[in-house]
Design an enzyme around this catalytic site. Structure first.
Site, PDB file in Angstrom:
ATOM      1  N   GLU A 149      43.432  40.579  35.832  1.00 15.69           N
ATOM      2  CA  GLU A 149      42.595  41.790  35.888  1.00 15.69           C
ATOM      3  C   GLU A 149      42.883  42.599  37.163  1.00 15.69           C
ATOM      4  O   GLU A 149      41.969  43.125  37.795  1.00 15.69           O
ATOM      5  CB  GLU A 149      41.104  41.405  35.861  1.00 15.69           C
ATOM      6  CG  GLU A 149      40.347  41.819  34.628  1.00 15.69           C
ATOM      7  CD  GLU A 149      40.748  43.160  34.050  1.00 15.69           C
ATOM      8  OE1 GLU A 149      41.469  43.136  33.054  1.00 15.69           O
ATOM      9  OE2 GLU A 149      40.371  44.211  34.572  1.00 15.69           O
ATOM     10  N   THR A 205      50.926  42.156  30.140  1.00 16.76           N
ATOM     11  CA  THR A 205      51.890  41.638  31.106  1.00 16.76           C
ATOM     12  C   THR A 205      53.160  41.132  30.426  1.00 16.76           C
ATOM     13  O   THR A 205      53.103  40.518  29.361  1.00 16.76           O
ATOM     14  CB  THR A 205      51.247  40.468  31.881  1.00 16.76           C
ATOM     15  OG1 THR A 205      50.009  40.920  32.399  1.00 16.76           O
ATOM     16  CG2 THR A 205      52.130  39.976  33.005  1.00 16.76           C
ATOM     17  N   GLY A 236      46.122  35.559  27.092  1.00 16.68           N
ATOM     18  CA  GLY A 236      45.283  34.423  26.712  1.00 16.68           C
ATOM     19  C   GLY A 236      45.010  34.413  25.216  1.00 16.68           C
ATOM     20  O   GLY A 236      44.977  35.472  24.575  1.00 16.68           O
TER      21      GLY A 236
HETATM   22  C1  LIG Z   1      45.121  32.880  34.257  1.00 16.08           C
HETATM   23  C2  LIG Z   1      45.789  34.173  33.924  1.00 16.08           C
HETATM   24  C3  LIG Z   1      45.431  34.847  32.759  1.00 16.08           C
HETATM   25  C4  LIG Z   1      46.071  36.031  32.409  1.00 16.08           C
HETATM   26  N1  LIG Z   1      45.731  36.650  31.237  1.00 16.08           N
HETATM   27  C5  LIG Z   1      46.414  37.758  30.836  1.00 16.08           C
HETATM   28  C6  LIG Z   1      46.138  38.375  29.571  1.00 16.08           C
HETATM   29  O1  LIG Z   1      45.272  37.939  28.822  1.00 16.08           O
HETATM   30  N2  LIG Z   1      46.884  39.456  29.211  1.00 16.08           N
HETATM   31  C7  LIG Z   1      47.854  39.969  30.017  1.00 16.08           C
HETATM   32  O2  LIG Z   1      48.482  40.954  29.631  1.00 16.08           O
HETATM   33  N3  LIG Z   1      48.123  39.422  31.236  1.00 16.08           N
HETATM   34  C8  LIG Z   1      47.423  38.328  31.658  1.00 16.08           C
HETATM   35  N4  LIG Z   1      47.699  37.757  32.892  1.00 16.08           N
HETATM   36  C9  LIG Z   1      48.728  38.341  33.741  1.00 16.08           C
HETATM   37  C10 LIG Z   1      48.150  39.040  34.968  1.00 16.08           C
HETATM   38  O3  LIG Z   1      47.412  40.168  34.578  1.00 16.08           O
HETATM   39  C11 LIG Z   1      49.287  39.385  35.922  1.00 16.08           C
HETATM   40  O4  LIG Z   1      49.886  38.175  36.343  1.00 16.08           O
HETATM   41  C12 LIG Z   1      48.763  40.163  37.113  1.00 16.08           C
HETATM   42  O5  LIG Z   1      48.462  41.472  36.723  1.00 16.08           O
HETATM   43  C13 LIG Z   1      49.744  40.211  38.296  1.00 16.08           C
HETATM   44  O6  LIG Z   1      50.956  40.743  37.911  1.00 16.08           O
HETATM   45  P1  LIG Z   1      52.336  39.996  38.246  1.00 16.08           P
HETATM   46  O7  LIG Z   1      52.236  38.618  37.707  1.00 16.08           O
HETATM   47  O8  LIG Z   1      53.411  40.881  37.743  1.00 16.08           O
HETATM   48  O9  LIG Z   1      52.371  39.904  39.812  1.00 16.08           O
HETATM   49  P2  LIG Z   1      53.354  40.720  40.800  1.00 16.08           P
HETATM   50  O10 LIG Z   1      52.981  42.152  40.712  1.00 16.08           O
HETATM   51  O11 LIG Z   1      54.769  40.349  40.527  1.00 16.08           O
HETATM   52  O12 LIG Z   1      52.888  40.119  42.163  1.00 16.08           O
HETATM   53  C14 LIG Z   1      53.724  39.352  43.056  1.00 16.08           C
HETATM   54  C15 LIG Z   1      53.420  39.771  44.499  1.00 16.08           C
HETATM   55  O13 LIG Z   1      53.832  41.117  44.698  1.00 16.08           O
HETATM   56  C16 LIG Z   1      52.805  41.872  45.323  1.00 16.08           C
HETATM   57  N5  LIG Z   1      52.873  43.275  44.863  1.00 16.08           N
HETATM   58  C17 LIG Z   1      53.187  43.725  43.629  1.00 16.08           C
HETATM   59  N6  LIG Z   1      53.107  45.067  43.609  1.00 16.08           N
HETATM   60  C18 LIG Z   1      52.730  45.477  44.825  1.00 16.08           C
HETATM   61  C19 LIG Z   1      52.470  46.748  45.421  1.00 16.08           C
HETATM   62  N7  LIG Z   1      52.569  47.870  44.729  1.00 16.08           N
HETATM   63  N8  LIG Z   1      52.102  46.789  46.720  1.00 16.08           N
HETATM   64  C20 LIG Z   1      51.974  45.652  47.426  1.00 16.08           C
HETATM   65  N9  LIG Z   1      52.187  44.424  46.914  1.00 16.08           N
HETATM   66  C21 LIG Z   1      52.573  44.330  45.644  1.00 16.08           C
HETATM   67  C22 LIG Z   1      51.497  41.206  44.874  1.00 16.08           C
HETATM   68  O14 LIG Z   1      50.464  41.461  45.814  1.00 16.08           O
HETATM   69  C23 LIG Z   1      51.919  39.732  44.857  1.00 16.08           C
HETATM   70  O15 LIG Z   1      51.745  39.201  46.153  1.00 16.08           O
HETATM   71  C24 LIG Z   1      47.068  36.579  33.257  1.00 16.08           C
HETATM   72  C25 LIG Z   1      47.412  35.909  34.445  1.00 16.08           C
HETATM   73  C26 LIG Z   1      46.780  34.718  34.784  1.00 16.08           C
HETATM   74  C27 LIG Z   1      47.171  34.018  36.043  1.00 16.08           C
END
Ligand SMILES: Cc1cc2nc3c(=O)[nH]c(=O)nc-3n(C[C@H](O)[C@H](O)[C@H](O)COP(=O)(O)OP(=O)(O)OC[C@H]3O[C@@H](n4cnc5c(N)ncnc54)[C@H](O)[C@@H]3O)c2cc1C
Length: 657
Positions: free
Chosen positions: A420, A137, A176
């Protein structure tokens, strides 16, 4: 609570054994639990009063002790059953670091690395000679992988990749174990050769010096700061400015770059989906379902001990559990813990069967398995985290205090809705598969979790009694019918929109709200069907079978009653039948209530793991609460803050009254 335990009408130990997968499994789990609880260095402490920094440091300390002292002492290794199967939520709690190193970095190395690469890095990782994170991410993108901006450009002359984050939004954000602990990253970046982009690829990147732990040249790394939960984990940021790594650090099980820059793909990258299925099943069980079980244990025990108000005017106060509204808040979630636990187990078993087929080069089962795991991940994590919040509120004021243990449990579980695979995105992935299935069902026989789609006959429910709605075959039929019909309706809308000229991407977007509901219906159907058929096959005593049947029916009825609109709309239930289903749920609450404490005792969470003043086994709530409050850091001194601020700056020189 002892009095309550006296009225439980089934053998709690028998149910624990079933939950664990057999008496031998319970024995081994308890053996591991005893080792941990009897070692003051690793048993859980008062985490509710600790700061984030203290919890991170303590998590690292515990983890190092575990691997360097406890494991060798017990003769265990990171891959022995005691550690692989029992260092989970029901034994050791979340108060340790390096979860991403052990749970993501190592499995991804195994999935993406060649045999040579695995031989090079795996032993180092297993011995903690290197500590890894999984860096996918970025600050600007998480869900949309093609949007990730970090590049790995091949430099033919030096046979190296140059890793670069072109702008601030390209820096890795969230991984993480990255912030303070990791010295390596399994990093996803856009591969570029001779100006041509080849998509996301995994690279092994050393980010910190192995001796000084200082960031290597071109690397900026740190912790992203306080979060809702996950205090023991140092989720971090990572910026790479023209960082060079050897050509051999592209993890090349699926694709390779030859020294002259020729790009070769090898295996099907579909295999990667297989490992995601496994990871999801593990995460759901350890992060969401177990968390719900813990919250249920706390809320049920507390509700039995907490007396408030008179049920009958003038009579003694009753425990809050006597109120029907309280039973409705608690018992469906106890049922949910059981049914989702076994659905997760089924997903794991299906994955194991798939890996055996994969050994014979048969990956035909992958699309169904992938869709099922994506749908399960989203529906179960949401149901569990929503449930935990309801359970927290069911504890009234004390539920809002960290003393209850529930806020910390919820803050971890709710993260599972995002990492995930963000839940909505997961639901829509599953929906794509379901739409494909329904469009093919006339010509292709569906199997596995979608086999119920084969029966396309229109019908209605014929049940006309409350007891009829407690029959599992009746409930399974309700869920299968509803799931199929809402899918048919959504698929019809999609094809109607495209037939009338709407671009398919737009039609999909216009139908996505319905499609999300389709997947929720499909997965709830899967959970109910799995549990109902599991009970039929289960060999156990009659009282245990009875109580499991009641739990299955309660879960199913609470889901029906929460979405009666759907069942009415598809024409399967009439308004009168919805009333009967409602009455059936209320009757089940009363039937299950005397067994409530037995059902949560059977989860077998120790007091150490619960970390709750409200939910301990002995029910001594008030003594524990007062002892806990006395440990508040603010109580260390009586008057310091008063003297420093209030007396001098606010009140000043006090005049005589
Ligand atoms: C506690 C925690 C641990 C994590 N650990 C790791 C890690 O170890 N390594 C790592 O790489 N990442 C990690 N992450 C990141 C995590 O994998 C991402 O935050 C997650 O994949 C969501 O992506 P985003 O933050 O870009 O959300 P976004 O995609 O920006 O989501 C925002 C909103 O947009 C909506 N949305 C986005 N795309 C679409 C679509 N195509 N259709 C409809 N709705 C959509 C979503 O439903 C959501 O409501 C972690 C996150 C957390 C909270």
């Amino acid at each position: 609570l002892e009095k309550e335990r006296g009225q439980v009408n089934f053998n709690v130990e028998e149910l624990t054994n079933i939950y664990d997968g057999g008496a031998e499994e319970t024995k081994l789990r308890r053996k591991v639990a005893d080792v941990i609880q009897n070692d003051p260095e690793v048993r859980c402490k008062d985490i509710g009063m600790m700061t984030r920094e203290e919890r991170y440091i303590d998590g690292v300390r515990r983890c190092v002790y575990l691997y360097k002292v406890l494991l060798p002492r017990e003769g265990w290794t990171p891959v022995s059953k005691e550690v692989k199967d029992y260092f989970k939520y029901r034994n050791i709690g979340k108060e340790r670091s390096f979860g991403v190193h052990a749970g993501v970095f190592i499995p991804c190395l195994l999935s993406f690395g060649s045999d040579e690469q695995i031989a090079k890095w795996l032993p180092l990782a297993m011995q903690f000679q290197i500590i890894g994170t999984y860096a996918q991410t970025e600050m600007g993108h998480g869900t949309f992988l093609r949007g990730l901006q970090t590049t790995a450009t091949y430099d033919k002359k030096n046979k190296e990749f140059v890793i670069n984050c072109p702008e601030i939004s390209a820096m890795k954000w969230w991984p993480g174990d990255l912030g303070k602990s990791a010295n390596h990253a399994l990093l996803m970046a856009q591969l570029v050769i001779d100006g041509k982009k080849y998509g996301m690829h995994p690279f092994m990147v050393q980010i910190r010096d192995l001796t000084t732990h200082m960031p290597l040249p071109g690397i900026t790394v740190g912790d992203i700061g306080n979060k809702v939960g996950f205090e023991t984990t140092d989720n971090g940021f990572l910026h790479l400015n023209q960082v060079r790594i050897p050509r051999e650090n592209l993890l090349c099980k699926n694709a390779e770059v030859k020294p002259n820059g020729t790009y070769l793909t090898k295996a099907s990258d579909k295999m990667v989906y297989g490992s995601m299925v496994r990871l999801r099943a593990i995460i759901l069980e350890s992060e969401a379902v177990s968390a719900l079980g813990k919250a249920c244990t706390i809320a049920v025990r507390y509700s039995l001990v907490r007396c408030q108000g008179e049920l009958e005017p003038g009579k003694p106060e009753v425990s809050v559990m006597e109120y029907m509204t309280q039973q409705k808040k608690l018992l469906p979630y106890v049922a949910m813990t059981y049914v989702t636990h076994f659905a997760c187990l089924k997903l794991s078993n299906q994955y194991n069967a798939f890996t055996r087929e994969m050994d014979n080069n048969d990956i035909s089962g992958l699309p169904e398995l992938h869709a099922l795991s994506a749908g399960m991940k989203a529906v179960v994590s949401e149901q569990c985290s929503d449930g935990i919040e309801i359970l927290r509120k069911s504890c009234g004021g004390h539920g809002y205090s960290n003393a209850s243990g529930i806020p910390i449990i919820w803050s971890s579980a709710v993260a599972c809705c995002t990492y995930e695979g963000e839940n909505t995105v997961m639901l829509l992935q599953c929906a794509r598969y379901l739409v494909k299935c329904i469009n093919q069902v006339q010509t292709t026989r569906m199997v596995g979790s979608v086999a119920y789609l084969n029966n396309m006959t229109q019908s209605t429910c014929h049940v006309d009694s409350v007891s009829g709605f407690k029959q599992l075959d009746v409930l399974v039929a309700c869920f299968q019918y509803r799931a199929r019909e809402v899918l048919k309706t959504a698929a019809l809308k999609l094809s109607h929109l495209t037939k009338h000229g709407m671009a398919s991407y737009n039609a999909w977007n216009q139908s996505s709200v319905e499609l999300v509901n389709v997947v929720k219906a499909h997965i709830t159907q899967f959970i109910v069907t799995t549990f109902a058929s599991g009970i039929t096959e289960l060999e156990c005593t009659k009282p245990v079978k009875n109580v499991l049947q009641q739990l299955c029916a309660l879960y199913a009825l609470s889901c029906i009653n929460a979405s009666t609109g759907d069942f009415l709309k598809v024409g399967y239930l009439s308004p009168r039948q919805c009333d009967l289903a409602h009455e059936a749920e209320l009757e089940l609450l009363s039937c299950i209530r005397p067994n409530a404490v037995g059902l949560v005792d059977a989860f077998d969470f120790s007091d150490d793991l619960l970390q709750s003043c409200l939910g301990a086994y002995d029910g001594n709530v008030y003594e524990r609460l007062f002892a806990w409050a006395k440990k508040s850091p603010l109580n260390k001194t009586e008057v310091t803050i008063y003297q420093q601020y209030i007396q001098i700056r606010l009140i000043g020189r006090r005049k005589a009254f």
